[in-house]
Structures are given as C-alpha cells and as structure tokens.
Write a protein that holds these residues in place. Structure first.
Motif, mmCIF file in Angstrom:
data_model
loop_
_atom_site.group_PDB
_atom_site.id
_atom_site.type_symbol
_atom_site.label_atom_id
_atom_site.label_comp_id
_atom_site.label_asym_id
_atom_site.label_seq_id
_atom_site.Cartn_x
_atom_site.Cartn_y
_atom_site.Cartn_z
ATOM 1 N N TYR A 188 -0.163 -6.614 -11.356
ATOM 2 C CA TYR A 188 0.731 -6.718 -11.836
ATOM 3 C C TYR A 188 0.693 -4.986 -11.800
ATOM 4 N N THR A 189 -0.674 -4.483 -12.421
ATOM 5 C CA THR A 189 -0.563 -3.256 -12.915
ATOM 6 C C THR A 189 -0.377 -2.367 -10.887
ATOM 7 N N LEU A 190 -0.884 -2.966 -9.635
ATOM 8 C CA LEU A 190 -1.142 -2.926 -8.050
ATOM 9 C C LEU A 190 -2.118 -1.839 -8.006
ATOM 10 N N VAL A 191 -2.770 -0.952 -8.565
ATOM 11 C CA VAL A 191 -4.049 -0.693 -8.246
ATOM 12 C C VAL A 191 -4.832 -0.355 -9.026
ATOM 13 N N GLU A 192 -6.035 -0.591 -9.728
ATOM 14 C CA GLU A 192 -7.575 -0.918 -10.669
ATOM 15 C C GLU A 192 -8.338 0.349 -10.108
ATOM 16 N N SER A 193 -8.730 0.926 -11.208
ATOM 17 C CA SER A 193 -9.683 2.108 -10.018
ATOM 18 C C SER A 193 -11.297 2.019 -11.076
ATOM 19 N N TYR A 194 -12.183 2.570 -10.597
ATOM 20 C CA TYR A 194 -13.256 2.662 -10.186
ATOM 21 C C TYR A 194 -14.592 3.257 -9.788
ATOM 22 N N GLN A 195 -15.453 3.643 -10.910
ATOM 23 C CA GLN A 195 -15.814 5.019 -10.299
ATOM 24 C C GLN A 195 -17.526 3.781 -10.422
ATOM 25 N N VAL A 196 -17.881 4.150 -9.622
ATOM 26 C CA VAL A 196 -19.783 3.052 -9.086
ATOM 27 C C VAL A 196 -20.341 3.645 -8.232
ATOM 28 N N ALA A 197 -21.550 4.017 -8.370
ATOM 29 C CA ALA A 197 -22.436 4.374 -7.144
ATOM 30 C C ALA A 197 -21.706 6.233 -6.932
ATOM 31 N N GLY A 198 -21.602 6.745 -8.004
ATOM 32 C CA GLY A 198 -21.304 8.057 -7.798
ATOM 33 C C GLY A 198 -19.395 7.879 -6.821
ATOM 34 N N ARG A 199 -19.301 6.742 -7.038
ATOM 35 C CA ARG A 199 -18.032 6.630 -5.506
ATOM 36 C C ARG A 199 -16.467 6.605 -6.617
ATOM 37 N N ARG A 200 -15.216 6.929 -5.614
ATOM 38 C CA ARG A 200 -14.036 6.075 -6.823
ATOM 39 C C ARG A 200 -13.724 5.062 -5.907
ATOM 40 N N VAL A 201 -13.653 4.165 -6.196
ATOM 41 C CA VAL A 201 -12.899 3.087 -5.396
ATOM 42 C C VAL A 201 -11.495 2.017 -6.099
ATOM 43 N N HIS A 202 -10.915 1.895 -5.111
ATOM 44 C CA HIS A 202 -9.567 1.843 -5.852
ATOM 45 C C HIS A 202 -8.978 0.474 -4.953
ATOM 46 N N HIS A 203 -8.859 -0.456 -6.248
ATOM 47 C CA HIS A 203 -8.157 -1.767 -5.311
ATOM 48 C C HIS A 203 -7.331 -1.532 -5.990
ATOM 49 N N PHE A 204 -6.144 -2.320 -4.578
ATOM 50 C CA PHE A 204 -4.391 -1.949 -4.787
ATOM 51 C C PHE A 204 -4.306 -4.003 -4.569
ATOM 52 N N ASP A 205 -3.033 -4.306 -5.313
ATOM 53 C CA ASP A 205 -2.650 -5.474 -4.940
ATOM 54 C C ASP A 205 -1.088 -5.314 -4.359
ATOM 55 N N LEU A 206 -0.997 -5.318 -3.301
ATOM 56 C CA LEU A 206 0.845 -5.090 -3.729
ATOM 57 C C LEU A 206 1.614 -6.824 -3.257
ATOM 58 N N TYR A 207 0.612 -7.512 -4.089
ATOM 59 C CA TYR A 207 1.881 -9.057 -3.482
ATOM 60 C C TYR A 207 3.020 -8.850 -4.243
ATOM 61 N N ARG A 208 3.742 -7.744 -5.385
ATOM 62 C CA ARG A 208 4.437 -8.005 -6.013
ATOM 63 C C ARG A 208 5.522 -6.876 -5.391
ATOM 64 N N LEU A 209 5.135 -6.795 -4.424
ATOM 65 C CA LEU A 209 5.889 -5.259 -4.544
ATOM 66 C C LEU A 209 7.480 -5.562 -3.449
ATOM 67 N N THR A 210 8.294 -5.106 -3.879
ATOM 68 C CA THR A 210 9.595 -5.946 -3.145
ATOM 69 C C THR A 210 10.536 -5.376 -2.830
ATOM 70 N N ASP A 211 10.047 -3.709 -2.124
ATOM 71 C CA ASP A 211 9.547 -2.826 -1.269
ATOM 72 C C ASP A 211 8.795 -1.588 -1.304
ATOM 73 N N PRO A 212 8.561 -1.438 -0.385
ATOM 74 C CA PRO A 212 7.312 -0.216 0.211
ATOM 75 C C PRO A 212 8.338 1.152 -0.102
ATOM 76 N N GLU A 213 8.741 1.649 -1.058
ATOM 77 C CA GLU A 213 9.514 2.704 -1.607
ATOM 78 C C GLU A 213 8.561 2.703 -2.443
ATOM 79 N N GLU A 214 8.484 1.698 -3.275
ATOM 80 C CA GLU A 214 7.883 1.875 -4.852
ATOM 81 C C GLU A 214 6.451 2.386 -4.602
ATOM 82 N N LEU A 215 6.113 2.767 -3.410
ATOM 83 C CA LEU A 215 4.354 3.026 -3.471
ATOM 84 C C LEU A 215 4.366 4.831 -3.900
ATOM 85 N N GLU A 216 5.628 4.930 -3.815
ATOM 86 C CA GLU A 216 5.903 6.249 -3.737
ATOM 87 C C GLU A 216 5.924 7.062 -4.979
ATOM 88 N N TYR A 217 6.219 5.623 -5.801
ATOM 89 C CA TYR A 217 5.823 6.649 -7.283
ATOM 90 C C TYR A 217 4.231 5.673 -8.272
#
Length: 156
Positions: free
Chosen positions: A60-89
């Motif tokens: 539902y949030t499309l992305v969860e971000s983590y700061q682990v081991a001195g590294r930024r990790v972004h976990h995306f789930d685009l399942y509910r995306l209805t149009d790729p252009e939504e990613l611009e937001y």
C-alpha cells in the motif's frame, strides 16, 4: 536455477545475496506470482544486513526504506500500481540515486520507468517449494552471481 525446498531456504538465499552484495547503488528486480516468496527473500536479505524489525511487503505504501549496515535499502512493491506514470509522484530519482540498494517487487508494473536492473530474480512455485532463477544484467550483477555461486559451493 536454484531449488528452494522451503521458506528457510528462501530466507537463506536472501541472506546469501546480502552477504555477497557489491557496494554502491544497485537495482534488483524480483518477479513471480503472488505467494512466490519475493517478500520472504527480501526479509532474509534485510535480516542478514542487521534489520531486526518486521519486514512486510509495502503493497500500500509502495516503498519501505531501511538504513542497515551503513547502507540505504529501499524495498518497493508495485503490485497495486495501475499506471507506470504513478511512479513519477514517488520521486524515483531520490531512491535510484546510485548509492542505495533498491529491491523491486513487480517491476513489470513500472513499465520503462525503472530502467534495467543489475540483478533479476524470478521466483516460481514448485510443489511445496520454490525455484529461483537469477540473471546478472550488468557487470556488477554478473559479479554478484559469481560471488553467490562461490558462497553456495563453500556451504555445500
């Protein structure tokens, strides 16, 4: 192809991928049907890096971000995306900035907005377990797979 007979094996693959991950900004596309184990793989990955909290699919949030081991990790789930252009937001440039690790479930829903990943992982249900097919699509991705193969050989 890797055979993953159970959830523990999927978690272990995620951990092994994290352990041999190259430094720097990398993109990983995770494909497979619902229930194929994409989020389980990410959970194993993040736990190996030191994250001890919950890891749930950011459906539902499309992305969860983590700061682990001195590294930024972004976990995306685009399942509910209805149009790729939504990613611009979402402000993708801020996530795919060349320094973070971006793990993307359902990348096909992003159309051409995501670009080519360094590593592609396809998970499929196989009986009670799963099968994983990994493909390096950049120099870093191919080196990653080679390092993973060496690690898995040493653990046999």
């Amino acid at each position: 192809m890797l055979v993953l007979p159970d959830e523990a094996a999927t978690l272990a693959l995620g951990a092994a991928l994290a352990a041999v991950s190259p430094e720097g900004g990398l993109a990983v596309h995770l494909t497979g049907d619902l229930g194929a184990g994409k989020t389980t793989l990410v959970r194993g990955w993040l736990r190996e890096l030191g994250h001890s909290g919950a890891v749930k699919s950011p459906t539902y949030t499309l992305v969860e971000s983590y700061q682990v081991a001195g590294r930024r990790v972004h976990h995306f789930d685009l399942y509910r995306l209805t149009d790729p252009e939504e990613l611009e937001y979402l402000g993708l440039d801020g996530y795919f900035d060349g320094t973070a690790l971006c793990l993307v479930e359902w990348p096909e829903r992003g159309g051409g907005m995501l670009g080519s990943p360094d590593l592609s992982i396809r998970l499929t249900v196989a009986g009670e377990g799963r099968e994983a097919r990994l493909q390096g699509l950049s120099e870093a991705g191919r080196a990653w797979i080679a390092a993973l193969a060496n690690r898995l050989e040493m653990n046999d």
